[in-house]
Enzyme design. Structure first.
Site, PDB file in Angstrom:
ATOM      1  N   LYS A 191       0.665  -1.308  -0.090  1.00 53.77           N
ATOM      2  CA  LYS A 191       0.040   0.134   0.019  1.00 53.77           C
ATOM      3  C   LYS A 191       0.868   1.166  -0.080  1.00 53.77           C
ATOM      4  O   LYS A 191       1.383   1.587   0.938  1.00 53.77           O
ATOM      5  CB  LYS A 191      -0.965  -0.026   1.089  1.00 53.77           C
ATOM      6  N   GLY A 244       6.815   5.697   8.022  1.00 51.61           N
ATOM      7  CA  GLY A 244       6.076   6.713   7.976  1.00 51.61           C
ATOM      8  C   GLY A 244       6.152   7.496   9.366  1.00 51.61           C
ATOM      9  O   GLY A 244       7.197   7.624   9.992  1.00 51.61           O
ATOM     10  N   SER A 245       5.232   8.217   9.759  1.00 50.72           N
ATOM     11  CA  SER A 245       5.076   9.065  10.860  1.00 50.72           C
ATOM     12  C   SER A 245       5.148   8.040  11.998  1.00 50.72           C
ATOM     13  O   SER A 245       4.434   7.436  12.208  1.00 50.72           O
ATOM     14  CB  SER A 245       3.927  10.086  10.794  1.00 50.72           C
ATOM     15  N   ASN A 246       5.293   8.898  13.198  1.00 56.36           N
ATOM     16  CA  ASN A 246       5.428   8.274  14.600  1.00 56.36           C
ATOM     17  C   ASN A 246       3.900   7.860  14.980  1.00 56.36           C
ATOM     18  O   ASN A 246       3.713   7.006  15.676  1.00 56.36           O
ATOM     19  CB  ASN A 246       5.963   9.116  15.721  1.00 56.36           C
ATOM     20  N   GLY A 249       2.755   5.042  12.904  1.00 54.16           N
ATOM     21  CA  GLY A 249       3.373   3.784  13.349  1.00 54.16           C
ATOM     22  C   GLY A 249       2.909   3.169  15.055  1.00 54.16           C
ATOM     23  O   GLY A 249       2.739   2.157  14.950  1.00 54.16           O
ATOM     24  N   GLU A 266       9.696   2.105  10.530  1.00 54.38           N
ATOM     25  CA  GLU A 266      10.857   3.098  10.466  1.00 54.38           C
ATOM     26  C   GLU A 266      10.093   4.415  10.580  1.00 54.38           C
ATOM     27  O   GLU A 266       9.221   4.651   9.687  1.00 54.38           O
ATOM     28  CB  GLU A 266      11.616   2.975   9.209  1.00 54.38           C
ATOM     29  N   CYS A 300      13.726  11.316   6.014  1.00 56.13           N
ATOM     30  CA  CYS A 300      13.700  11.020   7.508  1.00 56.13           C
ATOM     31  C   CYS A 300      15.061  11.162   7.918  1.00 56.13           C
ATOM     32  O   CYS A 300      15.380  11.199   9.326  1.00 56.13           O
ATOM     33  CB  CYS A 300      13.420   9.454   7.464  1.00 56.13           C
ATOM     34  N   GLU A 401       9.968  16.942  14.699  1.00 55.62           N
ATOM     35  CA  GLU A 401      10.204  16.594  13.218  1.00 55.62           C
ATOM     36  C   GLU A 401       9.221  17.599  12.291  1.00 55.62           C
ATOM     37  O   GLU A 401       8.211  17.633  12.474  1.00 55.62           O
ATOM     38  CB  GLU A 401       9.977  15.013  12.883  1.00 55.62           C
TER      39      GLU A 401
HETATM   40  P1  NDP Z   1       2.050   9.115   7.435  1.00 55.22           P
HETATM   41  O1  NDP Z   1       2.303   8.027   8.509  1.00 55.22           O
HETATM   42  O2  NDP Z   1       0.979   9.787   7.348  1.00 55.22           O
HETATM   43  O3  NDP Z   1       1.972   7.976   6.031  1.00 55.22           O
HETATM   44  C1  NDP Z   1       2.828   7.018   5.846  1.00 55.22           C
HETATM   45  C2  NDP Z   1       1.993   5.618   5.126  1.00 55.22           C
HETATM   46  O4  NDP Z   1       1.068   5.159   5.799  1.00 55.22           O
HETATM   47  C3  NDP Z   1       1.361   6.139   3.994  1.00 55.22           C
HETATM   48  O5  NDP Z   1       1.095   5.012   2.987  1.00 55.22           O
HETATM   49  C4  NDP Z   1      -0.087   6.418   4.551  1.00 55.22           C
HETATM   50  O6  NDP Z   1      -1.233   6.447   3.572  1.00 55.22           O
HETATM   51  C5  NDP Z   1      -0.106   5.398   5.409  1.00 55.22           C
HETATM   52  N1  NDP Z   1      -1.334   5.456   6.661  1.00 55.22           N
HETATM   53  C6  NDP Z   1      -1.586   6.679   7.109  1.00 55.22           C
HETATM   54  N2  NDP Z   1      -2.250   6.371   8.216  1.00 55.22           N
HETATM   55  C7  NDP Z   1      -2.582   5.137   8.357  1.00 55.22           C
HETATM   56  C8  NDP Z   1      -3.160   4.437   9.075  1.00 55.22           C
HETATM   57  N3  NDP Z   1      -4.049   4.636  10.173  1.00 55.22           N
HETATM   58  N4  NDP Z   1      -3.032   2.965   8.976  1.00 55.22           N
HETATM   59  C9  NDP Z   1      -2.252   2.674   8.235  1.00 55.22           C
HETATM   60  N5  NDP Z   1      -1.492   3.254   7.126  1.00 55.22           N
HETATM   61  C10 NDP Z   1      -1.705   4.512   7.241  1.00 55.22           C
HETATM   62  O7  NDP Z   1       3.560   9.444   7.089  1.00 55.22           O
HETATM   63  P2  NDP Z   1       3.816  10.494   5.765  1.00 55.22           P
HETATM   64  O8  NDP Z   1       3.448   9.772   4.519  1.00 55.22           O
HETATM   65  O9  NDP Z   1       3.405  12.048   6.024  1.00 55.22           O
HETATM   66  O10 NDP Z   1       5.477  10.444   5.867  1.00 55.22           O
HETATM   67  C11 NDP Z   1       6.184  11.237   6.486  1.00 55.22           C
HETATM   68  C12 NDP Z   1       6.749  10.642   7.718  1.00 55.22           C
HETATM   69  O11 NDP Z   1       7.438   9.390   7.467  1.00 55.22           O
HETATM   70  C13 NDP Z   1       7.847  11.363   8.352  1.00 55.22           C
HETATM   71  O12 NDP Z   1       7.406  11.608   9.772  1.00 55.22           O
HETATM   72  C14 NDP Z   1       9.021  10.814   8.290  1.00 55.22           C
HETATM   73  O13 NDP Z   1      10.124  11.228   9.195  1.00 55.22           O
HETATM   74  C15 NDP Z   1       8.694   9.341   8.109  1.00 55.22           C
HETATM   75  N6  NDP Z   1       9.608   8.645   7.325  1.00 55.22           N
HETATM   76  C16 NDP Z   1      10.515   7.773   7.862  1.00 55.22           C
HETATM   77  C17 NDP Z   1      11.580   7.062   7.475  1.00 55.22           C
HETATM   78  C18 NDP Z   1      12.432   6.264   7.996  1.00 55.22           C
HETATM   79  O14 NDP Z   1      13.063   5.419   7.414  1.00 55.22           O
HETATM   80  N7  NDP Z   1      12.786   6.414   9.341  1.00 55.22           N
HETATM   81  C19 NDP Z   1      11.563   7.537   5.964  1.00 55.22           C
HETATM   82  C20 NDP Z   1      10.744   8.066   5.302  1.00 55.22           C
HETATM   83  C21 NDP Z   1       9.693   8.817   6.013  1.00 55.22           C
HETATM   84  P3  NDP Z   1      -1.824   7.646   2.870  1.00 55.22           P
HETATM   85  O15 NDP Z   1      -0.680   8.387   2.100  1.00 55.22           O
HETATM   86  O16 NDP Z   1      -3.072   7.288   2.293  1.00 55.22           O
HETATM   87  O17 NDP Z   1      -2.395   8.599   4.199  1.00 55.22           O
END
Ligand code: NDP
Length: 527
Positions: A191, A244-246, A249, A266, A300, A401
């Protein structure tokens, strides 16, 4: 049953008729059961529609999981070196289509073309690395404590892997997850982020072309709530890998914990660069500007804090401002551009909020505003590269962040204070130190509480053959990349083969003294 769409190979970039793309389930491009779609737009010019994508839901996820389950027995039975050969073909296809993929990425995600090429290259690198793992995938073969007994451990796949990925590395991160999952014999439901579904479609087209059997990789586009959560909740998806975001996560972790799933997280970072008095300042300035404003600060591993020793601070700041002033803001497709747009309007608003905080609590020395009045940039999500001086480690600017082009300068008196400031965050992904003193460099390697440490380089630039991930709130201890990535997608199996032809009792029959005693007692010996 959902409608079957024509397989579509995109010419990349924006197509004039803004095509509609399907989910990829069981080897077919399909419309969503609900018939709903959503748009993806170019962040440098939001008038340009990249395409229409399926707004998936729980029913689509269920179909994808079923397809992945059906493909699992044959895929896990395929010898790992043969699986690796398909990964290799996928990597070669990515290399062949690198320019097309990179241009599509710049159109949809906004990063400058050179960085998009780097993102694709990371995908190629991990495909080749993991293809090689098909012929290694080391376990341990060790001596047994008993005679005539063989002891070894092997890795085996877990099952269907649910992969949820962000938009900032829209090809590298899906590849970082798919390649180790696949080479170890798992099947996949991917996804991607809703800001970059086209990048995922392009990857999956190549997955198909490389010869992965139908159902081995399934793509479901749509929102986190409607697609992400059903994947995490599915009892038939025993392993989840999320970047993705904390906030997201933690939510995923709570669901996965209730179901005792394997989960790799991550998450965010608040990465810092320490600049010592003896640093090569020109080198440090190059590394800081690249780490802070590359990918518009949306990595990130982006540097968002510079922790500088007070005597050096003014000189460093002057050079940083001078260099930052030369950066050219624009669409990533323009070769003159250094800094592209942010991903969406919400990201601009977030950086703007922190710039407001900086105005109140610290001192903006350059930048600080969104840019929407310059010719050619009116329809994009642009924000000036921004530097804020006078930030204290525990200020929100020093802690949160921001994920945009805003760099905080924290002044400290000495090395010990620098280490304290660097580590005083809930994150622990990447860090760096600029110094010419070998002793200080080695102390930093020991003292910095991050999963990645650079010496005399910025905070970005990880290579795929070393573990990638962070300490503390950045994750939950798992790693992407390197052979460490295999741990997310495999169960260990320890195997003992006893060829003695008699009962041997570990921890009992291996004690030489006891053996002698027992022989004395009953004349038979333990064996
Ligand atoms: P999000 O957490 O909003 O989204 C990441 C993914 O999770 C997207 O595919 C999103 O879908 C999906 N998602 C959102 N809400 C849910 C949920 N409730 N249940 C399951 N999946 C969900 O993060 P961002 O896309 O805004 O990414 C930015 C963040 O990611 C930053 O905080 C960054 O630090 C972190 N990041 C960390 C990395 C690492 O390796 N440590 C690398 C890259 C980013 P949708 O897009 O449809 O909302």
């Amino acid at each position: 049953m959902t409608q079957t769409l024509e397989p579509r190979v995109s010419e990349a970039e924006t197509e004039p008729d803004a095509p509609t793309f399907g989910h990829f389930i069981g080897g077919e491009w399909r419309a969503s059961g609900s018939g709903r779609t959503f748009e993806s737009r170019d962040p440098a010019d939001t008038r340009r529609v990249i395409g229409h994508f399926q707004a998936g839901d729980a029913a689509d996820v269920a179909e994808a999981v079923r397809a992945a389950e059906q493909a699992l027995p044959a895929w896990r039975a395929t010898p790992a070196p043969k699986r690796g050969e398909i990964l290799y073909r996928f990597g070669a296809l990515m290399a062949q289509h690198k320019e097309r993929l990179a241009r599509a990425m710049t159109s949809e995600m906004g990063k400058v073309l050179a960085e998009s090429r780097g993102d694709v290259q990371e995908g190629i690198d991990i495909a080749y690395l993991m293809a090689g793992e098909g012929r290694r995938m080391f376990g341990d073969t060790v001596p047994s404590e008993l005679p005539d007994k063989w002891a070894m451990s092997i890795r085996q796949p877990i099952g269907v892997a649910g992969l949820i990925t962000p938009w900032n590395f829209p090809m590298a991160i899906p590849c970082w997850k798919m390649m180790p999952a696949l080479v170890t014999g798992n099947t996949v439901v991917l996804k991607p982020a809703s800001d970059t579904p086209h990048c995922a479609v392009l990857l999956v087209e190549l997955i198909h072309e490389a010869g992965f059997p139908p159902g081995t990789v399934n793509l479901v586009t749509g929102s986190g709530e409607e697609v992400g959560i059903p994947i995490v909740e599915s009892p038939d998806v025993p392993v989840i890998s999320f970047t993705g975001s904390n906030e997201t996560g933690k939510r995923i972790a709570a669901i996965a914990a209730r179901r005792l799933k394997r989960l790799s997280l991550e998450l965010g970072g608040k990465n810092g660069i320490v600049v010592m008095d003896d640093a090569d300042l020109d080198l440090a300035v190059d590394g800081i500007v690249w780490s802070a404003f590359g990918t518009t600060g949306q990595r990130c591993t982006a540097c968002s804090r510079v922790i500088v020793l007070e005597p050096t601070a003014d000189a460093l700041l002057a050079r940083l401002v001078e260099k930052t002033a030369t950066l050219s803001l624009g669409p990533g497709s323009d070769p003159a551009t250094d800094v592209g747009p942010l991903i969406n309007a919400a990201a601009v608003e977030k950086v703007e909020r922190y710039a407001g905080l900086a105005r109140d609590e610290a001192r903006i020395v350059i930048g600080g505003s969104p840019v929407n009045d310059r010719p050619g940039l009116e329809h994009g999500h642009f924000f000036e590269p921004t530097i804020v001086d006078g930030v204290r480690p525990m200020d929100r600017l020093g802690q949160d962040e921001i994920f945009g082009p805003l760099l905080s300068i924290i002044r400290v008196p000495d090395y010990d204070a620098a280490v304290t400031a660097l580590n005083q965050t809930r994150y622990g992904l990447s860090s760096s130190i600029y110094t010419r003193d070998t002793n200080t460099a080695f102390r930093a390697m020991r003292d910095f509480e991050t999963g990645i440490v650079y010496v005399n380089a910025g905070t970005i630039g990880a290579e795929t053959h070393l573990p990638f991930g962070g300490w503390k709130g950045t994750g939950n201890g798992h790693r992407e990349a390197g052979h460490a990535a295999l741990d997310t997608y495999t169960e260990w199996k320890s195997i003992y083969v006893d060829y003695s032809g008699r009962l041997q009792r570990a921890q009992i029959d291996n004690q030489i003294d006891d053996q002698a005693d027992e022989q004395d007692d009953d004349g038979r010996g333990a064996r």
